[in-house]
Design an enzyme around this catalytic site. Structure first.
Site: not given
Ligand SMILES: [Mn+2]
Length: 301
Positions: A103, A125, A127, A129, A142, A228, A230, A273
């Site tokens: 990312h 995402d 997260h 970030d 990332h 992302d 994830d 990712e």
């Protein structure tokens, strides 16, 4: 809007995190018939190939221990060449599709998108970030992309493309969030970024959240989606470096893309990712292609 031509760039960046394998993401997505599937939808697709990314093993510069950001010079250079390649080849009336890679590459892609004027960024995402070298527990870039794009981070990265912040916090929305680091939590709370956590999605439903995102971006003509993998539930997308339980279901992720697509404002997209080494029979890359098609307007009927 949905442009007639899709301009594809691969960015096999794996220097922004410590699980090797995301450099193979662009290959995995191409292997999942990205171009053919896009063309079947009636678009013209141009694949510009990959941005050059140095291998971690060939790094000759000694690690700079004065800053908590691994491979900072290399990540900066890749983001800069990503910015330049996109700016050179991507026409205003085309849809930009950027395949990663980790990312951190979004620092380069979103700099190129933001150079064309104000844009709403939807960060999908697990997260946020939003770490900086000062707050990051890992030093992995990332996890710093959003903070950097807002102007807070390592100076060389903040200045990729052109000097200073690329985004305004009120033009950033996040969906799918369920893992935030200790000090990062304070940064997120103090920022004016809008965060829709997994709990919000559980309670309100993804269609309500999607509409809130569109309302937030009502004053903007263009939306960039930074996806992302994830963000998705690891059972459907196992091939990611940092899986977190409790993510978006297959249908929630699709519906989010479908509602955004219907707004007619989506202009460009990162898909990041994907780690084929951790994947099962390219399942995660196939889901990535499905998400891209939904955002481009693929409908059930
Ligand atoms: Mn991310």
């Amino acid at each position: 809007m949905i442009q007639k031509t899709i301009r594809i760039f691969g960015i096999p960046m794996d220097l922004g995190q410590n699980r090797r394998g995301v450099d193979m993401g662009p290959s995995a997505v191409r292997y999942a018939q990205l171009k053919e599937r896009i063309q079947q939808l009636g678009f013209t697709a141009h694949d510009e190939g990959n941005i050059t990314v140095s291998q971690a093993e060939e790094t000759v510069t000694a690690a700079d221990s004065s800053i908590n950001a691994h491979f900072l010079p290399q990540v900066t250079q890749v983001c800069q060449s990503t910015y330049e390649a996109i700016t050179d080849c991507w026409q205003d009336d085309e849809f930009g599709l950027f395949i990663g890679g980790d990312h951190s590459l979004s620092i380069g892609t979103i700099a190129a998108v933001a150079a064309r004027g104000d844009v709403g960024v939807l960060w999908v995402d697990a997260h946020t970030d939003m770490n900086t070298p000062q707050t990051s527990p890992s030093g992995n870039i990332h996890g710093m992309s959003v903070a950097t794009l807002l102007g807070d981070g390592a100076e060389s990265l903040v200045d990729v493309g052109y000097a200073g912040a690329k985004l305004k916090p009120e033009n950033v929305a996040m969906v799918g969030i369920r893992s935030v680091d200790g000090i990062e939590r304070d940064t997120v709370r103090k920022s004016r970024v809008t965060v829709h956590t997994m709990s919000d999605i559980d309670v309100q439903g993804i269609h309500v959240i999607a509409q809130k995102v569109l309302d937030q971006f009502a004053h903007l003509d263009r939306i960039h989606v930074s996806f992302d993998l994830d963000s998705c539930e690891p059972r459907i997308a196992p091939g990611v470096g940092t899986p977190v339980m409790g993510g978006l279901t297959y249908r929630e992720a699709h519906l989010l893309m479908e509602i955004l697509s219907a707004s007619g404002k989506v202009y460009s997209m990162d898909v990041v990712e994907i780690n084929p080494i951790l994947d099962s029979r390219n399942q995660t890359a196939k889901i990535a292609v499905e998400m891209i098609l939904s955002l481009l307007g693929k409908q059930i009927l």
